[in-house]
Design a protein around this motif. Structure first.
Motif, PDB file in Angstrom:
ATOM      1  N   SER A 154       0.567   0.169  -4.877  1.00 55.12           N
ATOM      2  CA  SER A 154       1.593  -0.311  -3.957  1.00 55.12           C
ATOM      3  C   SER A 154       2.932  -0.518  -4.680  1.00 55.12           C
ATOM      4  O   SER A 154       3.998  -0.146  -4.177  1.00 55.12           O
ATOM      5  CB  SER A 154       1.090  -1.628  -3.339  1.00 55.12           C
ATOM      6  N   GLY A 155       2.873  -1.063  -5.887  1.00 53.91           N
ATOM      7  CA  GLY A 155       4.082  -1.281  -6.681  1.00 53.91           C
ATOM      8  C   GLY A 155       4.739   0.022  -7.103  1.00 53.91           C
ATOM      9  O   GLY A 155       5.970   0.161  -7.048  1.00 53.91           O
ATOM     10  N   PHE A 156       3.922   0.988  -7.501  1.00 50.21           N
ATOM     11  CA  PHE A 156       4.480   2.285  -7.900  1.00 50.21           C
ATOM     12  C   PHE A 156       5.168   2.955  -6.708  1.00 50.21           C
ATOM     13  O   PHE A 156       6.192   3.625  -6.871  1.00 50.21           O
ATOM     14  CB  PHE A 156       3.378   3.206  -8.446  1.00 50.21           C
ATOM     15  N   ALA A 157       4.630   2.775  -5.510  1.00 52.49           N
ATOM     16  CA  ALA A 157       5.250   3.371  -4.321  1.00 52.49           C
ATOM     17  C   ALA A 157       6.627   2.751  -4.065  1.00 52.49           C
ATOM     18  O   ALA A 157       7.579   3.455  -3.705  1.00 52.49           O
ATOM     19  CB  ALA A 157       4.345   3.178  -3.104  1.00 52.49           C
ATOM     20  N   ALA A 158       6.734   1.436  -4.284  1.00 51.18           N
ATOM     21  CA  ALA A 158       8.025   0.763  -4.107  1.00 51.18           C
ATOM     22  C   ALA A 158       9.031   1.257  -5.134  1.00 51.18           C
ATOM     23  O   ALA A 158      10.205   1.505  -4.815  1.00 51.18           O
ATOM     24  CB  ALA A 158       7.845  -0.754  -4.226  1.00 51.18           C
ATOM     25  N   VAL A 159       8.579   1.427  -6.373  1.00 52.47           N
ATOM     26  CA  VAL A 159       9.475   1.899  -7.434  1.00 52.47           C
ATOM     27  C   VAL A 159       9.838   3.364  -7.188  1.00 52.47           C
ATOM     28  O   VAL A 159      10.969   3.793  -7.462  1.00 52.47           O
ATOM     29  CB  VAL A 159       8.838   1.701  -8.828  1.00 52.47           C
ATOM     30  N   ASP A 160       8.904   4.120  -6.657  1.00 52.38           N
ATOM     31  CA  ASP A 160       9.169   5.519  -6.313  1.00 52.38           C
ATOM     32  C   ASP A 160      10.384   5.622  -5.382  1.00 52.38           C
ATOM     33  O   ASP A 160      11.291   6.432  -5.597  1.00 52.38           O
ATOM     34  CB  ASP A 160       7.925   6.110  -5.638  1.00 52.38           C
ATOM     35  N   GLU A 161      10.404   4.748  -4.382  1.00 56.67           N
ATOM     36  CA  GLU A 161      11.537   4.739  -3.440  1.00 56.67           C
ATOM     37  C   GLU A 161      12.833   4.372  -4.137  1.00 56.67           C
ATOM     38  O   GLU A 161      13.888   4.944  -3.863  1.00 56.67           O
ATOM     39  CB  GLU A 161      11.293   3.710  -2.335  1.00 56.67           C
ATOM     40  N   GLU A 162      12.738   3.403  -5.033  1.00 57.70           N
ATOM     41  CA  GLU A 162      13.927   2.949  -5.758  1.00 57.70           C
ATOM     42  C   GLU A 162      14.473   4.059  -6.664  1.00 57.70           C
ATOM     43  O   GLU A 162      15.684   4.273  -6.751  1.00 57.70           O
ATOM     44  CB  GLU A 162      13.574   1.693  -6.573  1.00 57.70           C
ATOM     45  N   VAL A 163      13.573   4.766  -7.323  1.00 63.66           N
ATOM     46  CA  VAL A 163      13.992   5.861  -8.216  1.00 63.66           C
ATOM     47  C   VAL A 163      14.645   6.975  -7.392  1.00 63.66           C
ATOM     48  O   VAL A 163      15.654   7.560  -7.797  1.00 63.66           O
ATOM     49  CB  VAL A 163      12.783   6.394  -9.026  1.00 63.66           C
ATOM     50  N   CYS A 196      11.848  -4.531  -9.690  1.00 66.66           N
ATOM     51  CA  CYS A 196      11.579  -3.962  -8.355  1.00 66.66           C
ATOM     52  C   CYS A 196      10.078  -3.997  -8.060  1.00 66.66           C
ATOM     53  O   CYS A 196       9.648  -4.373  -6.964  1.00 66.66           O
ATOM     54  CB  CYS A 196      12.125  -2.526  -8.329  1.00 66.66           C
ATOM     55  N   TYR A 197       9.282  -3.634  -9.060  1.00 76.12           N
ATOM     56  CA  TYR A 197       7.809  -3.644  -8.946  1.00 76.12           C
ATOM     57  C   TYR A 197       7.304  -5.052  -8.634  1.00 76.12           C
ATOM     58  O   TYR A 197       6.520  -5.261  -7.712  1.00 76.12           O
ATOM     59  CB  TYR A 197       7.253  -3.130 -10.266  1.00 76.12           C
ATOM     60  N   ARG A 198       7.796  -6.028  -9.383  1.00 75.88           N
ATOM     61  CA  ARG A 198       7.311  -7.400  -9.201  1.00 75.88           C
ATOM     62  C   ARG A 198       7.816  -8.038  -7.921  1.00 75.88           C
ATOM     63  O   ARG A 198       7.188  -8.965  -7.391  1.00 75.88           O
ATOM     64  CB  ARG A 198       7.721  -8.260 -10.403  1.00 75.88           C
ATOM     65  N   ALA A 199       8.957  -7.581  -7.434  1.00 78.26           N
ATOM     66  CA  ALA A 199       9.553  -8.189  -6.239  1.00 78.26           C
ATOM     67  C   ALA A 199       9.092  -7.527  -4.952  1.00 78.26           C
ATOM     68  O   ALA A 199       9.374  -8.040  -3.869  1.00 78.26           O
ATOM     69  CB  ALA A 199      11.077  -8.127  -6.330  1.00 78.26           C
ATOM     70  N   HIS A 200       8.380  -6.414  -5.061  1.00 74.95           N
ATOM     71  CA  HIS A 200       8.036  -5.688  -3.825  1.00 74.95           C
ATOM     72  C   HIS A 200       6.996  -6.459  -3.012  1.00 74.95           C
ATOM     73  O   HIS A 200       6.238  -7.260  -3.553  1.00 74.95           O
ATOM     74  CB  HIS A 200       7.564  -4.270  -4.169  1.00 74.95           C
ATOM     75  N   ARG A 201       7.000  -6.218  -1.718  1.00 73.48           N
ATOM     76  CA  ARG A 201       5.992  -6.826  -0.827  1.00 73.48           C
ATOM     77  C   ARG A 201       4.746  -5.974  -0.878  1.00 73.48           C
ATOM     78  O   ARG A 201       4.727  -4.877  -0.323  1.00 73.48           O
ATOM     79  CB  ARG A 201       6.511  -6.859   0.609  1.00 73.48           C
ATOM     80  N   PRO A 202       3.702  -6.438  -1.543  1.00 70.53           N
ATOM     81  CA  PRO A 202       2.555  -5.559  -1.773  1.00 70.53           C
ATOM     82  C   PRO A 202       1.731  -5.288  -0.512  1.00 70.53           C
ATOM     83  O   PRO A 202       1.575  -6.155   0.346  1.00 70.53           O
ATOM     84  CB  PRO A 202       1.720  -6.325  -2.805  1.00 70.53           C
ATOM     85  N   SER A 203       1.213  -4.084  -0.461  1.00 68.68           N
ATOM     86  CA  SER A 203       0.295  -3.699   0.596  1.00 68.68           C
ATOM     87  C   SER A 203      -1.112  -3.785   0.005  1.00 68.68           C
ATOM     88  O   SER A 203      -1.598  -2.854  -0.639  1.00 68.68           O
ATOM     89  CB  SER A 203       0.627  -2.273   1.042  1.00 68.68           C
ATOM     90  N   ILE A 204      -1.758  -4.939   0.175  1.00 65.89           N
ATOM     91  CA  ILE A 204      -3.075  -5.202  -0.429  1.00 65.89           C
ATOM     92  C   ILE A 204      -3.938  -5.990   0.554  1.00 65.89           C
ATOM     93  O   ILE A 204      -3.421  -6.627   1.463  1.00 65.89           O
ATOM     94  CB  ILE A 204      -2.961  -6.001  -1.759  1.00 65.89           C
ATOM     95  N   ASP A 205      -5.240  -5.922   0.355  1.00 65.59           N
ATOM     96  CA  ASP A 205      -6.184  -6.649   1.209  1.00 65.59           C
ATOM     97  C   ASP A 205      -7.235  -7.345   0.350  1.00 65.59           C
ATOM     98  O   ASP A 205      -7.581  -6.859  -0.727  1.00 65.59           O
ATOM     99  CB  ASP A 205      -6.905  -5.682   2.151  1.00 65.59           C
ATOM    100  N   LEU A 206      -7.770  -8.439   0.892  1.00 67.93           N
ATOM    101  CA  LEU A 206      -8.855  -9.147   0.208  1.00 67.93           C
ATOM    102  C   LEU A 206     -10.100  -8.274   0.152  1.00 67.93           C
ATOM    103  O   LEU A 206     -10.339  -7.450   1.044  1.00 67.93           O
ATOM    104  CB  LEU A 206      -9.201 -10.429   0.971  1.00 67.93           C
ATOM    105  N   TYR A 207     -10.907  -8.465  -0.860  1.00 67.64           N
ATOM    106  CA  TYR A 207     -12.231  -7.846  -0.886  1.00 67.64           C
ATOM    107  C   TYR A 207     -13.020  -8.357   0.330  1.00 67.64           C
ATOM    108  O   TYR A 207     -12.842  -9.504   0.761  1.00 67.64           O
ATOM    109  CB  TYR A 207     -12.978  -8.238  -2.163  1.00 67.64           C
ATOM    110  N   PRO A 208     -13.902  -7.525   0.861  1.00 70.54           N
ATOM    111  CA  PRO A 208     -14.597  -7.892   2.102  1.00 70.54           C
ATOM    112  C   PRO A 208     -15.512  -9.119   1.986  1.00 70.54           C
ATOM    113  O   PRO A 208     -15.897  -9.683   3.013  1.00 70.54           O
ATOM    114  CB  PRO A 208     -15.407  -6.639   2.464  1.00 70.54           C
ATOM    115  N   ASP A 209     -15.844  -9.538   0.769  1.00 64.99           N
ATOM    116  CA  ASP A 209     -16.741 -10.700   0.663  1.00 64.99           C
ATOM    117  C   ASP A 209     -15.996 -12.028   0.485  1.00 64.99           C
ATOM    118  O   ASP A 209     -16.640 -13.083   0.389  1.00 64.99           O
ATOM    119  CB  ASP A 209     -17.737 -10.505  -0.490  1.00 64.99           C
ATOM    120  N   VAL A 210     -14.662 -11.991   0.473  1.00 67.09           N
ATOM    121  CA  VAL A 210     -13.921 -13.233   0.212  1.00 67.09           C
ATOM    122  C   VAL A 210     -14.051 -14.210   1.378  1.00 67.09           C
ATOM    123  O   VAL A 210     -14.375 -15.389   1.180  1.00 67.09           O
ATOM    124  CB  VAL A 210     -12.431 -12.937  -0.093  1.00 67.09           C
TER     125      VAL A 210
END
Ligand SMILES: [Mg+2]
Length: 229
Positions: free
Chosen positions: A24-33, A81-95
């Motif tokens: 997700s972070g690399f995708a945000a940086v990709d846009e920035e680059v 940019c990587y650290r500030a991006h809004r990540p697209s992530i989900d919890l593991y299904p057992d959380v």
């Protein structure tokens, strides 16, 4: 056995897959680059390096592979940019089932290292304040207080008014996660999820037990967790 009253968990690779955050972070940086240099391909280059096991110089190498300058200022701004991006992530299904299993009998909390800006955005994206209290991000005190420092674990004891074997820490990194809680007499379990960044590290790191999932670690503490289908 002493009943556990506070179940403290690690964040990265314990509650969600860290590699999803990286992608997700690399995708945000990709846009920035693309915006800054008009060049495409950063995300793919960086992910290829990550998958090849490169750590610590991915940004420099990915920029270099695209023929872009990898000077310190450019790399620094892209890391921000990587650290500030809004990540697209989900919890593991057992959380959810694992935390629900604690019911009214134990409190759930988090102790997590990592750059503060990035960790705060992960906490937001995953909606963790609904489930965990307190959420202690050690970087708010400075890097010297990252695990294996005891400060966050002592803070948990103070905030919850408990300690020792009434507390448990569940984490994935044998190199640093269990040193402090073990010294304080906490219960400790290594959650060794197959795709985790530290899954291949040998040894327990001092944890009492190793479990393939968070649900199994919570079961080991004596709570009844539903199966995840
Ligand atoms: Mg972790």
């Amino acid at each position: 056995m002493t009943a556990v009253q506070v179940v403290v968990v690690d964040l990265d690779d314990t509650l969600f897959p860290e590699r999803d955050y990286v992608r997700s972070g690399f995708a945000a940086v990709d846009e920035e680059v693309r915006r800054a240099f008009g060049v495409t391909g950063f995300g793919t280059a960086a992910w290829t390096l990550f998958e090849a096991g490169v750590r610590g110089r991915i940004f420099d190498e990915a920029l270099g592979s695209l023929g872009l300058p990898a000077d310190a200022a450019t790399v620094k701004s892209l890391i921000e940019c990587y650290r500030a991006h809004r990540p697209s992530i989900d919890l593991y299904p057992d959380v959810a089932v694992s935390i629900r299993a604690l019911g009214g009998r134990a409190r759930a909390a988090i102790v997590s290292d990592g750059p503060l800006a990035a960790q705060e955005r992960k906490v937001d994206a995953l909606g963790l304040p609904t489930w965990f209290d307190p959420i202690l991000l050690t970087d708010r005190w400075g890097r010297e207080y990252w695990k294996p420092h005891e400060r966050a674990f002592r803070e948990i004891e103070t905030v919850t008014g408990t300690g020792g074997a009434h507390c448990a820490y569940l984490g994935d990194n044998p190199r640093k996660d269990f040193t402090a809680p073990r010294r304080l007499g906490w219960r400790t379990a290594r959650v060794r999820r197959a795709e985790g960044e530290h899954a291949s590290v040998a040894g327990s790191g001092g944890a009492e037990v190793e479990c393939p999932s968070l649900a199994d670690a919570v079961r080991w503490l004596g709570f009844e967790v539903e199966e995840v289908w």
